[in-house]
Scaffold this motif. Structure first.
Motif, short mmCIF file in Angstrom:
data_model
loop_
_atom_site.label_atom_id
_atom_site.label_comp_id
_atom_site.label_asym_id
_atom_site.label_seq_id
_atom_site.Cartn_x
_atom_site.Cartn_y
_atom_site.Cartn_z
N GLY A 48 0.78 -1.22 0.00
CA GLY A 48 0.00 0.00 0.00
C GLY A 48 0.81 1.28 0.00
N LEU A 49 2.15 1.18 0.01
CA LEU A 49 2.98 2.38 0.01
C LEU A 49 3.40 2.71 -1.41
N ALA A 50 3.15 3.92 -1.85
CA ALA A 50 3.46 4.31 -3.22
C ALA A 50 4.80 5.01 -3.34
N VAL A 51 5.43 5.35 -2.22
CA VAL A 51 6.64 6.18 -2.27
C VAL A 51 7.91 5.34 -2.18
N VAL A 52 7.81 4.03 -2.03
CA VAL A 52 8.98 3.16 -1.96
C VAL A 52 8.76 2.01 -2.93
N PRO A 53 9.84 1.31 -3.33
CA PRO A 53 9.65 0.16 -4.22
C PRO A 53 8.78 -0.89 -3.57
N THR A 54 7.81 -1.37 -4.30
CA THR A 54 6.90 -2.39 -3.77
C THR A 54 7.01 -3.71 -4.51
N ASP A 55 7.94 -3.79 -5.47
CA ASP A 55 8.04 -4.99 -6.29
C ASP A 55 8.32 -6.23 -5.44
N LEU A 56 7.59 -7.28 -5.72
CA LEU A 56 7.90 -8.60 -5.18
C LEU A 56 8.54 -9.41 -6.29
N GLY A 57 9.71 -9.99 -6.01
CA GLY A 57 10.37 -10.82 -7.00
C GLY A 57 9.62 -12.11 -7.23
N PRO A 58 10.03 -12.89 -8.23
CA PRO A 58 9.35 -14.15 -8.53
C PRO A 58 9.34 -15.08 -7.31
N PRO A 59 8.18 -15.56 -6.89
CA PRO A 59 8.13 -16.46 -5.75
C PRO A 59 8.62 -17.86 -6.09
N THR A 60 9.01 -18.59 -5.07
CA THR A 60 9.33 -20.01 -5.18
C THR A 60 8.63 -20.74 -4.04
N VAL A 61 8.39 -22.04 -4.22
CA VAL A 61 7.62 -22.83 -3.26
C VAL A 61 8.37 -24.11 -2.93
N ALA A 62 8.46 -24.41 -1.64
CA ALA A 62 9.08 -25.67 -1.21
C ALA A 62 8.57 -26.04 0.18
N ASN A 63 8.17 -27.28 0.34
CA ASN A 63 7.82 -27.84 1.63
C ASN A 63 6.80 -26.98 2.39
N GLY A 64 5.78 -26.53 1.67
CA GLY A 64 4.68 -25.81 2.30
C GLY A 64 4.95 -24.35 2.57
N VAL A 65 6.05 -23.80 2.01
CA VAL A 65 6.39 -22.40 2.24
C VAL A 65 6.57 -21.71 0.89
N VAL A 66 6.05 -20.47 0.78
CA VAL A 66 6.24 -19.63 -0.40
C VAL A 66 7.24 -18.54 -0.04
N TYR A 67 8.28 -18.38 -0.86
CA TYR A 67 9.30 -17.36 -0.63
C TYR A 67 9.24 -16.32 -1.73
N ALA A 68 9.49 -15.04 -1.38
CA ALA A 68 9.62 -13.99 -2.39
C ALA A 68 10.49 -12.88 -1.81
N ASN A 69 11.33 -12.29 -2.68
CA ASN A 69 12.12 -11.16 -2.22
C ASN A 69 11.38 -9.86 -2.54
N GLY A 70 11.39 -8.93 -1.59
CA GLY A 70 10.63 -7.70 -1.73
C GLY A 70 11.48 -6.55 -2.21
N GLY A 71 10.83 -5.52 -2.75
CA GLY A 71 11.52 -4.33 -3.17
C GLY A 71 12.12 -3.56 -2.01
N ASP A 72 11.80 -3.93 -0.77
CA ASP A 72 12.34 -3.27 0.42
C ASP A 72 13.63 -3.91 0.90
N GLY A 73 14.14 -4.92 0.17
CA GLY A 73 15.39 -5.57 0.55
C GLY A 73 15.21 -6.77 1.46
N ASN A 74 13.99 -7.08 1.86
CA ASN A 74 13.73 -8.25 2.70
C ASN A 74 13.35 -9.46 1.87
N ILE A 75 13.57 -10.64 2.41
CA ILE A 75 13.00 -11.87 1.87
C ILE A 75 11.82 -12.26 2.77
N TYR A 76 10.69 -12.59 2.14
CA TYR A 76 9.48 -12.92 2.87
C TYR A 76 9.16 -14.41 2.69
N ALA A 77 8.49 -14.96 3.70
CA ALA A 77 8.03 -16.34 3.61
C ALA A 77 6.61 -16.43 4.18
#
Length: 373
Positions: A335-364
């Protein structure tokens, strides 16, 4: 709506689905594993779903720490096979690193101007395309010895590859951006050119049942179904609005494709087409999914669910068979328009979805939509 747990990890070089293509990647790992991730989107269907992974899970993913780092400039999208990490490295080499220690096993000069961005491992062979001039290589996976090399024909000498190599039906497929952009098929054993279509292909091709699916025509994105043996166009989609930059994915007997947009305020669309075709040269979509913002990278598919990042900072889960939305995963930038919001291509393994965010974090997130961690 669910918040994803922020994972304090740079980018893990393991076969457990934490490769976030097509970002530049620092070489770190968390644990050795014999499970392979042999090509950019894991398999020929581009699912980015590793069903054999068991080391990472929702119960331990938040505890990941760096196992090793390797000095040097490693670029592109790494892959893993038989305990070896393969990735491009400066100035214009393909490097093989021990997945246990990060030690460099070998490095092979490509003889071109740029670091290769993608590679695919099939059996004992690594296939890799290097730019300027665009040259396809087959290397011995254990030693890096060049088995064959073929310069792409009929394209500019400074041209670049625009898709990862995909190997199927005894052929290697890869696209070149040039004055006359081209999609090539080479014999996987010899490097001899089998055929070429003058299509401007973007993103990783997907293949199944002797058919290869590509997203082509940069400013008028169109999904094409090609006969793998000959390059004959079997059918195509109507032109979508946006840009052809995303990889098609095969799931539930459908081919799913989205279109990138130049403006983040433009709506985004995913469409699904019958993989077998529809009996006419142009197929209409089985379903269409629309979002208020455009998709920001390739999707992933696991157990009948599509996972797609959008420019509003959400990861969305969509029923692959019907296109029905299931749940959304939030990030710190949602919901923030003033910072990068891109989510990189997700991957899935063992019941978890991973994606890297435009904020420099990796999410699961848990693949069923419940928060992880």
């Amino acid at each position: 709506m669910h918040s994803g747990a922020v994972i304090a990890v740079a980018v893990a070089l393991v076969a457990a689905a934490t490769f976030m293509a097509p970002q530049a990647v620092a070489a770190t790992t968390v644990a050795a594993t014999t499970v392979a991730w042999p090509q950019a989107r894991f398999d020929a269907a581009n699912t980015a779903f590793n069903s054999a992974e068991t080391a990472l899970s929702a119960s331990n993913v938040a505890t990941l720490t760096q196992e090793w780092s390797a000095p040097g400039a490693f670029l592109g999208t790494p892959v893993v096979a038989r305990g070896v990490v393969y990735t491009g490295c400066r100035p214009s080499f393909l490097c093989a690193l021990d997945a246990e220690t990060g030690a460099v096993d070998w490095q092979t000069p490509m003889g071109t101007l740029w670091v290769p961005r993608w590679e695919t491992v099939v059996g004992d062979v690594v296939y890799v395309g290097a730019d300027s001039p665009p040259t396809e290589f087959a290397l011995n996976a254990a030693t890096g010895t060049v088995l064959w090399r073929t310069v792409a024909s009929g394209v500019d000498s400074n041209a670049s590859f625009t898709s990862p190599p995909v190997v199927a039906d005894g052929l290697v497929f890869q696209a070149v951006d040039s004055t006359v952009s081209s999609f090539f098929a080479w014999n996987a054993a010899t490097g001899a050119q089998q055929w070429v279509d003058r299509l401007d292909v973007r993103g990783a091709p997907a293949t199944a049942g002797g058919v290869i699916f590509v997203d082509a025509d940069l400013t008028s994105p169109t999904l094409y179904a090609l006969r793998a043996a000959t390059g004959q166009i079997l059918w195509q989609s109507p032109t979508m609005a946006g840009f052809a930059e995303l990889a098609p994915t095969i799931a539930q007997g459908l081919v799913i494709i989205g279109a990138a947009q130049s403006n983040a305020d433009q709506p985004g669309t995913l469409e699904a087409f019958p993989a077998a075709g529809c009996g006419t040269p142009v197929c209409t979509p089985t379903w269409t999914y629309q979002d208020v913002r455009p998709p920001t990278g390739d999707d992933a598919v696991a157990n009948g669910i599509i996972y797609q990042g959008f420019d509003d900072g959400y990861l969305e889960a969509i029923d692959a068979r019907t296109g029905r939305p299931l749940w959304k995963g939030a990030t710190l930038n949602t919901g923030l328009a003033v910072v990068p919001t891109d989510l990189g291509p997700p991957t899935v393994a063992n019941g978890v979805v991973y994606a890297n965010g435009g904020d420099g974090n990796i999410y699961a997130w848990a693949a069923d939509g419940c928060p992880v961690g």
